[in-house]
Design an enzyme around this catalytic site. Structure first.
Site, PDB file in Angstrom:
ATOM      1  N   GLU A  92       1.210   5.602   4.877  1.00  0.00           N
ATOM      2  CA  GLU A  92       0.804   4.401   4.120  1.00  0.00           C
ATOM      3  C   GLU A  92      -0.690   4.137   4.305  1.00  0.00           C
ATOM      4  OE1 GLU A  92       2.711   3.098   1.910  1.00  0.00           O
ATOM      5  OE2 GLU A  92       4.371   4.352   2.561  1.00  0.00           O
TER       6      GLU A  92
ATOM      7  N   TRP B 151      -2.148   6.228   1.868  1.00  0.00           N
ATOM      8  CA  TRP B 151      -2.196   5.693   0.493  1.00  0.00           C
ATOM      9  C   TRP B 151      -3.439   4.820   0.313  1.00  0.00           C
ATOM     10  CZ3 TRP B 151       0.118   6.632  -4.041  1.00  0.00           C
ATOM     11  CH2 TRP B 151       1.278   7.394  -4.042  1.00  0.00           C
TER      12      TRP B 151
ATOM     13  N   ASN C 138       5.799  -4.946  -0.104  1.00  0.00           N
ATOM     14  CA  ASN C 138       5.487  -3.850  -1.036  1.00  0.00           C
ATOM     15  C   ASN C 138       6.631  -3.547  -2.004  1.00  0.00           C
ATOM     16  OD1 ASN C 138       3.847  -1.573  -1.973  1.00  0.00           O
ATOM     17  ND2 ASN C 138       5.525  -0.360  -1.126  1.00  0.00           N
TER      18      ASN C 138
ATOM     19  N   TRP D  88       1.576  -3.810 -26.263  1.00  0.00           N
ATOM     20  CA  TRP D  88       2.009  -4.912 -25.391  1.00  0.00           C
ATOM     21  C   TRP D  88       2.612  -6.028 -26.235  1.00  0.00           C
ATOM     22  CZ3 TRP D  88       2.105  -3.006 -20.803  1.00  0.00           C
ATOM     23  CH2 TRP D  88       1.107  -2.152 -20.348  1.00  0.00           C
TER      24      TRP D  88
ATOM     25  N   TRP E 274      -0.692  -4.634 -17.615  1.00  0.00           N
ATOM     26  CA  TRP E 274      -0.774  -4.595 -16.155  1.00  0.00           C
ATOM     27  C   TRP E 274      -2.008  -5.331 -15.655  1.00  0.00           C
ATOM     28  CZ3 TRP E 274      -5.125  -2.006 -14.318  1.00  0.00           C
ATOM     29  CH2 TRP E 274      -5.732  -1.086 -15.159  1.00  0.00           C
TER      30      TRP E 274
ATOM     31  N   TRP F 133      -1.140  -1.361  -9.431  1.00  0.00           N
ATOM     32  CA  TRP F 133      -0.794  -1.778 -10.792  1.00  0.00           C
ATOM     33  C   TRP F 133      -0.719  -0.596 -11.744  1.00  0.00           C
ATOM     34  CZ3 TRP F 133       1.722  -5.780 -12.409  1.00  0.00           C
ATOM     35  CH2 TRP F 133       1.800  -6.870 -11.560  1.00  0.00           C
TER      36      TRP F 133
END
Ligand SMILES: Cc1cc2nc3c(=O)[nH]c(=O)nc-3n(C[C@H](O)[C@H](O)[C@H](O)COP(=O)(O)OP(=O)(O)OC[C@H]3O[C@@H](n4cnc5c(N)ncnc54)[C@H](O)[C@@H]3O)c2cc1C
Length: 495
Positions: A291, A294, A359, A322, A377, A400
């Site tokens: 993590e 990440w 998360n 959208w 987003w 996102w």
């Protein structure tokens, strides 16, 4: 000896701080300065929750510096002008800072370095924030990585991260520095230079943040120790369960540099060494370090794609159809946690109350916004930016675009999270939703994630009237999923 300026940014700690250590080298007097210039971040000036954190973190740092006899100097306005005025006032001959990686700040820092060097100053930037700086990890052909696994494999092949630096033993302020404009010493009495930055909200909405967090290096260290002790061994499973403290909650501390990844790396290795690397612990440690990986990957992607926070990495998504949202009715229900979908609402209420969200739930609320509501987003990214205490340009954009299916190593668009099933799987007791939506606590675990499916008698026994005590679902999950997949088909077609 002429003093050195140590320009503080998001590195609000004394330990493992290469810029502070270098500034103090050879017994040189040091002036720590914080320059407040939010506009220099361009469109991404820090949001309200970040400002709350920053105030308290600066306060903590000022205390830690004062304990070592160093006043913190705070200035507001153009950073280059502030540095020049401090150099003129103190006779400083060197400036040190730790690097930031947001595109607008990289540009600013490059410009400032050039200008100061041209005036004959010694200027050095350092790495305090990352295990591997973005340009140092390259594919076999010298390119950047678009997928996490090969990126992290490449990082792991590199030399072990350097050992963290200790707090410099000798820190010394030049004479008279406490008389400088903006010097915080003794601690900000309430009308001093820190308060003048007006980082705290005018109307106090921050009670939930105060109850949850202790900004500053001390709080970060305590949080790491508590996590290593209580949750690391079970991290691999615990990290997916929002009802428990199964993750480290270090993200805001990492974002503000109250702790650095080298310190975390070393603490994890030391724990493994102490406990003889038991199987569970090794699995937990590997998942946890991934993590941290990440976070490194997010910085890598942002560095190589400076428009990542604003534009889809996969250009096909630029034309996504959208849904129109007149008056922002849909967006506002999502923001307030009133969609009628319990796991989504619990997450949004956790965010608004504490400045943080688990998360797993971030992925669920994100998927719901982008797919079930079919809102862009960027709308979710903007709300998170303002409300998260860990709002981070690299990680937020990555999160996102992952959710939206348009980013690096993203979830495929067609994989739409079902928030009811996610809830039943990762919050089987329903404790998480019951905590954030007390009206649902009156239902048994079986019905907490989909109260609209509960028989009338069950709702009546629980004294729960949908539409009164808790909203009806604002969309049908199945139909909105179908609509999202149909919209995706439109952008899949070439031309
Ligand atoms: C839509 C969305 C938006 C997000 N926005 C942010 C953000 O603005 N700031 C932020 O720090 N994280 C963000 N994340 C990533 C992740 O949710 C948080 O880092 C994590 O929940 C923080 O909790 P923790 O410290 O307990 O994490 P732990 O599980 O304890 O992980 C340790 C550290 O690793 C890093 N990390 C963990 N997961 C990720 C990830 N997926 N991407 C990047 N770094 C990660 C964080 O620095 C974290 O503190 C986002 C994720 C999503 C899905």
């Amino acid at each position: 000896m002429a003093p050195a300026l140590y320009w503080i940014r998001r590195d609000l700690r004394l330990a493992d701080n290469p810029a502070l250590t270098a500034a103090a080298q050879g017994g040189r007097p040091v002036i720590p300065v914080y320059l407040h210039a939010p506009d220099e971040a361009g469109a991404w000036a820090p949001g309200e929750a970040s400002n709350w954190w920053l105030h308290h973190s600066l306060e903590a740092l000022a205390g830690d510096l004062a304990a070592r006899g160093l006043p913190l100097v705070i200035r507001h306005g153009d950073s280059l002008a502030a540095l020049e005025s401090l150099i003129a006032a103190t006779g400083a001959e060197a400036v040190h800072w730790n690097r930031l990686y947001e595109p607008a700040l990289i540009r600013r820092d490059k410009g400032i370095k050039q200008q100061l060097k041209a005036r004959g100053l010694e200027v050095h930037s350092h790495n305090a924030a990352l295990l591997h700086e973005p340009w140092t990890v390259q594919t076999g052909t010298g390119g950047d990585y678009k997928a996490f696994t090969p990126f992290w494999r490449a990082c792991r092949r590199r030399a072990e991260p350097a050992s963290p630096l200790p707090v410099p033993e000798r820190l010394q302020a030049p004479a008279g520095v406490e008389r400088l404009d903006g010097a915080v010493m003794p601690l900000d009495p309430g009308n001093g230079p820190l308060t003048a930055l007006q980082l705290l909200p005018q109307v106090d909405w921050a009670g939930g943040l105060r109850a949850r967090w202790q900004p500053g290096e001390g709080g970060a260290t305590q949080r790491l120790e508590a996590f290593l002790e209580a949750a690391l061994a079970a991290y691999d499973e615990g990290r997916d369960l929002p009802a428990i403290a199964g993750t480290s909650r270090l993200s805001p501390h990492l974002h503000f540099g109250e702790i650095g990844p080298r310190q975390i790396w070393q603490a994890v290795q030391a724990k493994l060494a102490r406990h003889g690397a038991e199987g569970w612990l090794v699995t937990g440690a590997e998942s946890f370090l991934a993590e941290i990986g990440w976070r490194e990957f997010a910085h890598h992607v942002l560095y190589h794609h400076p428009d990542f926070p604003d534009a889809p990495l996969n250009p096909r998504f630029a034309d996504f159809p959208w849904q129109a949202d007149p008056g922002e009715r849909l967006l506002s229900a999502w923001q307030r946690g009133e969609t009628g979908i319990p796991l989504v609402d619990a997450g949004m209420r956790e965010l608004y109350t504490t400045g943080w969200m688990h998360n797993r739930v971030r992925m669920v609320v994100g998927s719901f916004l982008v797919k079930n509501l079919r809102l862009p987003w960027q709308a979710g990214e903007g709300w998170f930016w303002d409300t998260l205490v860990d709002a981070d340009l690299a990680s937020n954009s990555l999160g996102w675009q992952w959710v939206a299916g348009s980013g690096a190593d993203a979830a495929p668009y067609f994989r739409v999270f079902n928030p009811v099933r996610q809830g039943e799987r990762f919050d089987a007791s329903g404790d998480y939703v019951a905590h954030w939506i007390p009206a649902l606590a009156r239902l048994s675990a079986k019905h907490r994630h989909a109260p609209w499916q509960a028989p009338d008698g069950v709702l009546a026994d629980a004294g729960l009237t949908l539409g009164v005590d808790y909203p009806h679902p604002m969309v049908d999950l199945k139909a909105s999923r179908q609509a999202a997949l149909a919209a995706f088909e439109q952008i899949k077609k070439p031309g």
